[in-house]
Motif scaffolding. Structure first.
Motif, PDB file in Angstrom:
ATOM      1  N   SER A 133       0.829  -1.207   0.000  1.00  0.00           N
ATOM      2  CA  SER A 133       0.000   0.000   0.000  1.00  0.00           C
ATOM      3  C   SER A 133       0.860   1.252   0.000  1.00  0.00           C
ATOM      4  O   SER A 133       0.533   2.247  -0.659  1.00  0.00           O
ATOM      5  CB  SER A 133      -0.929  -0.001   1.219  1.00  0.00           C
ATOM      6  N   ALA A 134       1.962   1.224   0.751  1.00  0.00           N
ATOM      7  CA  ALA A 134       2.865   2.373   0.798  1.00  0.00           C
ATOM      8  C   ALA A 134       3.461   2.645  -0.577  1.00  0.00           C
ATOM      9  O   ALA A 134       3.536   3.803  -1.023  1.00  0.00           O
ATOM     10  CB  ALA A 134       3.973   2.121   1.819  1.00  0.00           C
ATOM     11  N   ILE A 135       3.896   1.596  -1.265  1.00  0.00           N
ATOM     12  CA  ILE A 135       4.483   1.765  -2.594  1.00  0.00           C
ATOM     13  C   ILE A 135       3.435   2.261  -3.584  1.00  0.00           C
ATOM     14  O   ILE A 135       3.717   3.128  -4.425  1.00  0.00           O
ATOM     15  CB  ILE A 135       5.104   0.434  -3.061  1.00  0.00           C
ATOM     16  N   ARG A 136       2.230   1.747  -3.480  1.00  0.00           N
ATOM     17  CA  ARG A 136       1.154   2.230  -4.356  1.00  0.00           C
ATOM     18  C   ARG A 136       0.831   3.690  -4.099  1.00  0.00           C
ATOM     19  O   ARG A 136       0.551   4.456  -5.026  1.00  0.00           O
ATOM     20  CB  ARG A 136      -0.097   1.363  -4.148  1.00  0.00           C
ATOM     21  N   LYS A 137       0.900   4.114  -2.837  1.00  0.00           N
ATOM     22  CA  LYS A 137       0.637   5.506  -2.507  1.00  0.00           C
ATOM     23  C   LYS A 137       1.683   6.438  -3.113  1.00  0.00           C
ATOM     24  O   LYS A 137       1.404   7.588  -3.437  1.00  0.00           O
ATOM     25  CB  LYS A 137       0.584   5.702  -0.996  1.00  0.00           C
ATOM     26  N   SER A 142       2.841   6.289  -5.971  1.00  0.00           N
ATOM     27  CA  SER A 142       2.444   6.587  -7.345  1.00  0.00           C
ATOM     28  C   SER A 142       1.043   7.189  -7.422  1.00  0.00           C
ATOM     29  O   SER A 142       0.499   7.364  -8.511  1.00  0.00           O
ATOM     30  CB  SER A 142       2.517   5.310  -8.192  1.00  0.00           C
ATOM     31  N   GLY A 143       0.471   7.493  -6.262  1.00  0.00           N
ATOM     32  CA  GLY A 143      -0.837   8.137  -6.242  1.00  0.00           C
ATOM     33  C   GLY A 143      -2.003   7.189  -6.356  1.00  0.00           C
ATOM     34  O   GLY A 143      -3.119   7.612  -6.676  1.00  0.00           O
ATOM     35  N   HIS A 144      -1.779   5.914  -6.145  1.00  0.00           N
ATOM     36  CA  HIS A 144      -2.842   4.919  -6.252  1.00  0.00           C
ATOM     37  C   HIS A 144      -3.148   4.310  -4.890  1.00  0.00           C
ATOM     38  O   HIS A 144      -2.339   4.391  -3.965  1.00  0.00           O
ATOM     39  CB  HIS A 144      -2.444   3.798  -7.215  1.00  0.00           C
ATOM     40  N   SER A 145      -4.304   3.666  -4.807  1.00  0.00           N
ATOM     41  CA  SER A 145      -4.617   2.881  -3.622  1.00  0.00           C
ATOM     42  C   SER A 145      -4.443   1.410  -3.958  1.00  0.00           C
ATOM     43  O   SER A 145      -4.296   1.036  -5.121  1.00  0.00           O
ATOM     44  CB  SER A 145      -6.050   3.142  -3.140  1.00  0.00           C
ATOM     45  N   CYS A 146      -4.454   0.582  -2.947  1.00  0.00           N
ATOM     46  CA  CYS A 146      -4.240  -0.857  -3.136  1.00  0.00           C
ATOM     47  C   CYS A 146      -5.528  -1.599  -2.821  1.00  0.00           C
ATOM     48  O   CYS A 146      -6.139  -1.372  -1.771  1.00  0.00           O
ATOM     49  CB  CYS A 146      -3.103  -1.325  -2.217  1.00  0.00           C
ATOM     50  N   SER A 147      -5.947  -2.449  -3.731  1.00  0.00           N
ATOM     51  CA  SER A 147      -7.178  -3.215  -3.531  1.00  0.00           C
ATOM     52  C   SER A 147      -7.086  -4.066  -2.269  1.00  0.00           C
ATOM     53  O   SER A 147      -6.042  -4.654  -1.967  1.00  0.00           O
ATOM     54  CB  SER A 147      -7.429  -4.112  -4.740  1.00  0.00           C
ATOM     55  N   LEU A 148      -8.196  -4.149  -1.543  1.00  0.00           N
ATOM     56  CA  LEU A 148      -8.227  -4.943  -0.318  1.00  0.00           C
ATOM     57  C   LEU A 148      -8.073  -6.433  -0.587  1.00  0.00           C
ATOM     58  O   LEU A 148      -7.776  -7.198   0.340  1.00  0.00           O
ATOM     59  CB  LEU A 148      -9.537  -4.684   0.438  1.00  0.00           C
ATOM     60  N   TRP A 149      -8.236  -6.842  -1.850  1.00  0.00           N
ATOM     61  CA  TRP A 149      -8.026  -8.251  -2.166  1.00  0.00           C
ATOM     62  C   TRP A 149      -6.586  -8.669  -1.889  1.00  0.00           C
ATOM     63  O   TRP A 149      -6.310  -9.833  -1.586  1.00  0.00           O
ATOM     64  CB  TRP A 149      -8.379  -8.533  -3.627  1.00  0.00           C
ATOM     65  N   TYR A 150      -5.659  -7.704  -1.991  1.00  0.00           N
ATOM     66  CA  TYR A 150      -4.251  -8.002  -1.723  1.00  0.00           C
ATOM     67  C   TYR A 150      -3.976  -8.158  -0.230  1.00  0.00           C
ATOM     68  O   TYR A 150      -2.886  -8.569   0.162  1.00  0.00           O
ATOM     69  CB  TYR A 150      -3.364  -6.913  -2.323  1.00  0.00           C
ATOM     70  N   LEU A 151      -4.960  -7.825   0.586  1.00  0.00           N
ATOM     71  CA  LEU A 151      -4.902  -8.104   2.019  1.00  0.00           C
ATOM     72  C   LEU A 151      -5.679  -9.364   2.359  1.00  0.00           C
ATOM     73  O   LEU A 151      -5.163 -10.273   3.017  1.00  0.00           O
ATOM     74  CB  LEU A 151      -5.469  -6.920   2.813  1.00  0.00           C
ATOM     75  N   VAL A 152      -6.930  -9.418   1.888  1.00  0.00           N
ATOM     76  CA  VAL A 152      -7.837 -10.500   2.284  1.00  0.00           C
ATOM     77  C   VAL A 152      -7.341 -11.856   1.808  1.00  0.00           C
ATOM     78  O   VAL A 152      -7.283 -12.821   2.581  1.00  0.00           O
ATOM     79  CB  VAL A 152      -9.255 -10.233   1.738  1.00  0.00           C
ATOM     80  N   LEU A 153      -6.946 -11.954   0.535  1.00  0.00           N
ATOM     81  CA  LEU A 153      -6.582 -13.255  -0.024  1.00  0.00           C
ATOM     82  C   LEU A 153      -5.320 -13.852   0.611  1.00  0.00           C
ATOM     83  O   LEU A 153      -5.369 -14.965   1.150  1.00  0.00           O
ATOM     84  CB  LEU A 153      -6.435 -13.143  -1.545  1.00  0.00           C
ATOM     85  N   PRO A 154      -4.173 -13.152   0.596  1.00  0.00           N
ATOM     86  CA  PRO A 154      -2.981 -13.775   1.194  1.00  0.00           C
ATOM     87  C   PRO A 154      -3.069 -13.956   2.701  1.00  0.00           C
ATOM     88  O   PRO A 154      -2.621 -14.983   3.232  1.00  0.00           O
ATOM     89  CB  PRO A 154      -1.838 -12.818   0.815  1.00  0.00           C
ATOM     90  N   ALA A 155      -3.642 -12.975   3.405  1.00  0.00           N
ATOM     91  CA  ALA A 155      -3.732 -13.094   4.862  1.00  0.00           C
ATOM     92  C   ALA A 155      -4.652 -14.242   5.265  1.00  0.00           C
ATOM     93  O   ALA A 155      -4.348 -14.995   6.203  1.00  0.00           O
ATOM     94  CB  ALA A 155      -4.219 -11.782   5.473  1.00  0.00           C
TER      95      ALA A 155
END
Length: 217
Positions: free
Chosen positions: A80-84, A86-99
């Protein structure tokens, strides 16, 4: 001094705490959300290391599930920090699925070191490589020395953890690997130890306006 898993986890724990203070200070002073996400990722990573170090005083089920779950969430916050940046947000799927996969796999396989290690290595490896992908797919910002340093820092643990998963899948000498001090285990922890300061410095020093928000990666 002999390098072993407990020693390296302690080094990662104290390194994370040492990096957390300047990162949190930078987040407060600059009000950059990327720094805030990174500081939160460091905090959860330190907490995950603390749970690993409690093996022996807490049940292995608690230490394994909580530590690996926290590590997975920590890597999502880094993403999420890296996406920020570049001015973007990070989909919550990248949290929900791996976690979710991490917690469920470590819970159900808590007594099976081999398959538990294979799955957590796969998940962590993919999450590290997602950090690399987030930088390479940022078309708004050209690759610079700091971004290359961030790619290098994340690529090594990503590849090492995936290699660890393949080796553990193919090995028949699991009692040796289950000692936790196999060469791949040591290399994986050393790669994380190197990732933390390099990636943190890069994220804090990269200058990028955060004026646009999109979903996804």
């Amino acid at each position: 001094m002999v390098l072993d898993t407990p020693l390296l986890v302690k080094l990662i724990f104290f390194s994370t705490l040492a990096l957390l203070l300047p990162t949190a200070t930078m987040a407060g002073l600059s009000r950059r959300r990327s720094s805030l996400f990174w500081a939160c990722g460091l905090a959860l990573g330190a907490l995950g290391c603390w749970f690993i170090l409690q093996t022996g005083s807490l049940s292995i089920l608690v230490t394994v599930v909580l530590s690996m779950g926290l590590m997975s969430v920590s890597l999502f916050l880094f993403l999420s920090a890296i996406r920020k940046l570049s001015g973007h947000s990070c989909s919550l799927w990248y949290l929900v699925l791996p976690a979710s996969l991490m917690v469920l796999s470590q819970w159900s396989l808590s007594e099976n070191y081999q398959y538990r290690s294979i799955l957590n290595s796969l998940i962590l490896g993919v999450q590290f490589l997602l950090l690399v992908a987030a930088i390479l797919t940022d078309r708004r910002s050209p690759l610079c020395m700091l971004r290359m340093m961030l790619i290098f820092a994340a690529l090594i643990p990503g590849v090492v953890y995936l290699l660890r998963a393949v080796v553990y899948l193919m090995t028949s000498d699991m009692p040796y690997f289950a000692l936790g001090n196999s060469p791949l285990q040591i290399i994986a922890l050393l790669s994380v130890l190197g990732f933390l300061p390099l990636a943190t410095c890069a994220v804090l020093l990269i200058q990028q306006p955060e004026n646009r928000t999109e979903s996804g990666i």
